[in-house]
Design a protein around this motif. Sequence first.
Motif, PDB file in Angstrom:
ATOM      1  N   PRO A  90       1.104  -1.312   0.041  1.00 47.63           N
ATOM      2  CA  PRO A  90      -0.040  -0.355   0.395  1.00 47.63           C
ATOM      3  C   PRO A  90       0.713   1.236  -0.077  1.00 47.63           C
ATOM      4  CG  PRO A  90      -0.423  -0.860   2.241  1.00 47.63           C
ATOM      5  CD  PRO A  90       0.752  -1.670   0.883  1.00 47.63           C
ATOM      6  N   ALA A  91       0.434   1.826   0.166  1.00 46.42           N
ATOM      7  CA  ALA A  91       0.948   3.499  -0.433  1.00 46.42           C
ATOM      8  C   ALA A  91       0.622   4.853   0.364  1.00 46.42           C
ATOM      9  CB  ALA A  91       1.560   3.482  -1.831  1.00 46.42           C
ATOM     10  N   LEU A  92       1.208   5.529   0.494  1.00 45.15           N
ATOM     11  CA  LEU A  92       0.818   7.261   0.985  1.00 45.15           C
ATOM     12  C   LEU A  92       1.490   7.890  -0.162  1.00 45.15           C
ATOM     13  CD1 LEU A  92      -0.489   9.225   3.360  1.00 45.15           C
ATOM     14  CD2 LEU A  92       1.708   8.987   4.138  1.00 45.15           C
ATOM     15  N   ILE A  93       0.013   8.263  -0.791  1.00 48.95           N
ATOM     16  CA  ILE A  93       0.340   9.333  -1.817  1.00 48.95           C
ATOM     17  C   ILE A  93      -0.430  10.863  -1.479  1.00 48.95           C
ATOM     18  CG2 ILE A  93      -0.276   9.870  -4.610  1.00 48.95           C
ATOM     19  CD1 ILE A  93      -1.503   7.086  -4.068  1.00 48.95           C
ATOM     20  N   SER A  94       1.335  11.750  -2.056  1.00 51.69           N
ATOM     21  CA  SER A  94       1.306  13.374  -1.639  1.00 51.69           C
ATOM     22  C   SER A  94       1.527  14.558  -3.007  1.00 51.69           C
ATOM     23  CB  SER A  94       1.871  13.577   0.183  1.00 51.69           C
ATOM     24  OG  SER A  94       3.329  13.687  -0.733  1.00 51.69           O
ATOM     25  N   SER A  95       1.267  15.499  -3.195  1.00 51.55           N
ATOM     26  CA  SER A  95       1.305  16.884  -4.366  1.00 51.55           C
ATOM     27  C   SER A  95       0.951  17.625  -3.349  1.00 51.55           C
ATOM     28  CB  SER A  95       0.566  15.835  -5.205  1.00 51.55           C
ATOM     29  OG  SER A  95      -0.964  16.133  -4.922  1.00 51.55           O
ATOM     30  N   GLY A  96       1.116  18.152  -4.589  1.00 51.93           N
ATOM     31  CA  GLY A  96       1.325  20.059  -4.074  1.00 51.93           C
ATOM     32  C   GLY A  96       1.951  20.550  -5.018  1.00 51.93           C
ATOM     33  N   ASP A  97       2.286  21.901  -5.091  1.00 50.06           N
ATOM     34  CA  ASP A  97       1.813  23.073  -6.301  1.00 50.06           C
ATOM     35  C   ASP A  97       3.189  23.334  -5.899  1.00 50.06           C
ATOM     36  OD1 ASP A  97       2.229  26.181  -4.848  1.00 50.06           O
ATOM     37  OD2 ASP A  97       0.832  24.661  -4.251  1.00 50.06           O
ATOM     38  N   LEU A  98       3.934  23.624  -7.144  1.00 50.78           N
ATOM     39  CA  LEU A  98       5.454  24.582  -6.694  1.00 50.78           C
ATOM     40  C   LEU A  98       5.710  25.355  -5.403  1.00 50.78           C
ATOM     41  CD1 LEU A  98       7.856  24.139  -8.220  1.00 50.78           C
ATOM     42  CD2 LEU A  98       7.263  26.801  -9.974  1.00 50.78           C
ATOM     43  N   GLY A 100       3.793  25.289  -2.796  1.00 48.50           N
ATOM     44  CA  GLY A 100       3.866  25.048  -1.259  1.00 48.50           C
ATOM     45  C   GLY A 100       2.613  24.932  -0.667  1.00 48.50           C
ATOM     46  N   PHE A 101       1.884  25.701  -1.046  1.00 42.90           N
ATOM     47  CA  PHE A 101       0.175  26.783  -0.542  1.00 42.90           C
ATOM     48  C   PHE A 101      -0.454  25.788  -0.546  1.00 42.90           C
ATOM     49  CE2 PHE A 101       2.397  30.304  -2.960  1.00 42.90           C
ATOM     50  CZ  PHE A 101       2.309  31.270  -1.932  1.00 42.90           C
ATOM     51  N   ARG A 102      -0.845  24.919  -1.453  1.00 40.38           N
ATOM     52  CA  ARG A 102      -1.236  23.771  -1.584  1.00 40.38           C
ATOM     53  C   ARG A 102      -0.993  22.043  -1.152  1.00 40.38           C
ATOM     54  NH1 ARG A 102      -6.046  25.565  -5.942  1.00 40.38           N
ATOM     55  NH2 ARG A 102      -6.186  28.122  -5.001  1.00 40.38           N
ATOM     56  N   GLU A 103      -1.649  21.176   0.049  1.00 43.50           N
ATOM     57  CA  GLU A 103      -0.756  20.023  -0.057  1.00 43.50           C
ATOM     58  C   GLU A 103      -2.065  19.101  -0.340  1.00 43.50           C
ATOM     59  OE1 GLU A 103       2.863  18.084   1.774  1.00 43.50           O
ATOM     60  OE2 GLU A 103       1.653  19.394   2.921  1.00 43.50           O
ATOM     61  N   ARG A 104      -2.195  17.963  -0.486  1.00 36.54           N
ATOM     62  CA  ARG A 104      -3.178  16.976  -0.695  1.00 36.54           C
ATOM     63  C   ARG A 104      -2.431  14.789  -0.424  1.00 36.54           C
ATOM     64  NH1 ARG A 104      -8.001  17.171  -4.724  1.00 36.54           N
ATOM     65  NH2 ARG A 104      -8.858  16.920  -2.699  1.00 36.54           N
ATOM     66  N   TRP A 105      -2.753  15.160   0.426  1.00 36.00           N
ATOM     67  CA  TRP A 105      -2.876  13.905   0.754  1.00 36.00           C
ATOM     68  C   TRP A 105      -3.949  12.329   0.399  1.00 36.00           C
ATOM     69  CZ3 TRP A 105       2.628  13.237   2.869  1.00 36.00           C
ATOM     70  CH2 TRP A 105       2.821  13.870   3.387  1.00 36.00           C
ATOM     71  N   GLY A 106      -3.322  11.256   0.407  1.00 30.21           N
ATOM     72  CA  GLY A 106      -3.944  10.475  -0.122  1.00 30.21           C
ATOM     73  C   GLY A 106      -3.434   9.031   0.035  1.00 30.21           C
TER      74      GLY A 106
END
Length: 65
Positions: free
Chosen positions: A13-21, A23-29
């Motif tokens: 299983p994986a913990l996935i994160s992404s965000g903008d250049l 660092g204002f917006r960050e999402r986790w899943g």
Amino acid sequence: MLAERRGVFDFGPALISSGDLFGFRERWGENDQLDSVLVYPKIVSLEKLGLQAARPSGEHTTARV
């Protein structure tokens, strides 16, 4: 993820994160699913191998019977 050798590998299983250049917006899943990753062989040009394109199998030939 770093693919150091070819083959089929289990992933998850994986913990996935992404965000903008900036660092204002960050999402986790989270992904609890187990999946497979297929890593293909590295593609190398004939020039890097030192083989001429006219004879990619080498310079020596064998007699056919």
